[in-house]
Design a protein around this motif. Structure first.
Motif, PDB file in Angstrom:
ATOM      1  N   UNK A  40      42.551  63.347  81.448  1.00 64.51           N
ATOM      2  CA  UNK A  40      43.123  62.086  81.921  1.00 64.51           C
ATOM      3  C   UNK A  40      42.080  60.978  81.823  1.00 64.51           C
ATOM      4  N   UNK A  41      42.510  59.763  81.521  1.00 62.67           N
ATOM      5  CA  UNK A  41      41.568  58.645  81.472  1.00 62.67           C
ATOM      6  C   UNK A  41      40.951  58.411  82.850  1.00 62.67           C
ATOM      7  N   UNK A  42      39.751  57.897  82.875  1.00 62.14           N
ATOM      8  CA  UNK A  42      39.075  57.567  84.128  1.00 62.14           C
ATOM      9  C   UNK A  42      39.280  56.097  84.422  1.00 62.14           C
ATOM     10  N   UNK A  43      39.335  55.760  85.683  1.00 61.87           N
ATOM     11  CA  UNK A  43      39.509  54.377  86.109  1.00 61.87           C
ATOM     12  C   UNK A  43      38.198  53.899  86.715  1.00 61.87           C
ATOM     13  N   UNK A  44      37.770  52.714  86.320  1.00 60.53           N
ATOM     14  CA  UNK A  44      36.528  52.126  86.801  1.00 60.53           C
ATOM     15  C   UNK A  44      36.858  50.833  87.532  1.00 60.53           C
ATOM     16  N   UNK A  45      36.392  50.706  88.736  1.00 58.25           N
ATOM     17  CA  UNK A  45      36.589  49.474  89.495  1.00 58.25           C
ATOM     18  C   UNK A  45      35.325  48.638  89.369  1.00 58.25           C
ATOM     19  N   UNK A  46      35.474  47.382  88.985  1.00 54.15           N
ATOM     20  CA  UNK A  46      34.325  46.506  88.775  1.00 54.15           C
ATOM     21  C   UNK A  46      34.491  45.265  89.632  1.00 54.15           C
ATOM     22  N   UNK A  47      33.461  44.913  90.364  1.00 48.92           N
ATOM     23  CA  UNK A  47      33.502  43.707  91.196  1.00 48.92           C
ATOM     24  C   UNK A  47      32.910  42.537  90.412  1.00 48.92           C
ATOM     25  N   UNK A  48      33.651  41.452  90.379  1.00 42.94           N
ATOM     26  CA  UNK A  48      33.195  40.230  89.731  1.00 42.94           C
ATOM     27  C   UNK A  48      33.320  39.079  90.717  1.00 42.94           C
ATOM     28  N   UNK A  49      32.446  38.094  90.578  1.00 39.34           N
ATOM     29  CA  UNK A  49      32.623  36.886  91.375  1.00 39.34           C
ATOM     30  C   UNK A  49      33.857  36.161  90.844  1.00 39.34           C
ATOM     31  N   UNK A  50      34.346  35.215  91.605  1.00 42.90           N
ATOM     32  CA  UNK A  50      35.509  34.457  91.154  1.00 42.90           C
ATOM     33  C   UNK A  50      35.209  33.744  89.837  1.00 42.90           C
ATOM     34  N   UNK A  51      34.017  33.179  89.730  1.00 45.59           N
ATOM     35  CA  UNK A  51      33.638  32.467  88.495  1.00 45.59           C
ATOM     36  C   UNK A  51      33.576  33.425  87.303  1.00 45.59           C
ATOM     37  N   UNK A  52      33.021  34.613  87.520  1.00 42.64           N
ATOM     38  CA  UNK A  52      32.946  35.597  86.432  1.00 42.64           C
ATOM     39  C   UNK A  52      34.348  36.023  85.997  1.00 42.64           C
ATOM     40  N   UNK A  53      35.215  36.261  86.971  1.00 40.42           N
ATOM     41  CA  UNK A  53      36.582  36.673  86.635  1.00 40.42           C
ATOM     42  C   UNK A  53      37.307  35.567  85.873  1.00 40.42           C
TER      43      UNK A  53
END
Length: 111
Positions: A40-53
Motif C-alpha cells: 500500500x502507498x505510504x502517506x506523508x504529512x508535511x507542515x508548511x507555513x501559510x506562505x509556503x503553502x
C-alpha cells in the motif's frame, strides 16, 4: 457530428451524472479493491507555513495540477537529484548563485 465530439459529449454526460450522485451511499454489496498487488502507498504529512503553502498552491494552479501532485513531484525530483553521484554534471546556475553570495559586487562587474 465527428467521432471525437461524440466522445466528448459522452464524457461530459457521464461526468455530470457522476457529480450529481457523488454523495450517494455506495450499494450494500460494494467491495473496495486495490488495483495494484504491491504494498500500500505510504502517506506523508508535511507542515508548511501559510506562505509556503500559498507558493506551492500558486505554482500548482499555474501548472494545472493538484497541490499534492506538485508536492509529490518536487519530492521525487529532489530524491532523483540527491541520488546522482557527486561527480555528476556541474549545475552552473547553482555555482553562479553561490559565487554571487560570497563575492563582492565590484568583482562581478565586467571589466
Amino acid at each position: 457530428m465527428s467521432e471525437n465530439t461524440d466522445i466528448e459529449a459522452l464524457l461530459t454526460e457521464v461526468a455530470d451524472e457522476s457529480e450529481a450522485h457523488r454523495h450517494d451511499s455506495l450499494p450494500e454489496d460494494a467491495v473496495g479493491r486495490r488495483r495494484d498487488t504491491g504494498p500500500a502507498p505510504r502517506v506523508l504529512s508535511v507542515r508548511l507555513t501559510d506562505a509556503q503553502y500559498r507558493r506551492l498552491a500558486t505554482i500548482a494552479s499555474d501548472r494545472d495540477l493538484p497541490v499534492s501532485t506538485l508536492a509529490r513531484l518536487a519530492i521525487l525530483e529532489y530524491l532523483d537529484q540527491a541520488a546522482q553521484p557527486a561527480s555528476g554534471p556541474i549545475d552552473l546556475t547553482a555555482v553562479t548563485a553561490a559565487l554571487r553570495e560570497v563575492l563582492r559586487p565590484e568583482f562581478l562587474k565586467a571589466g
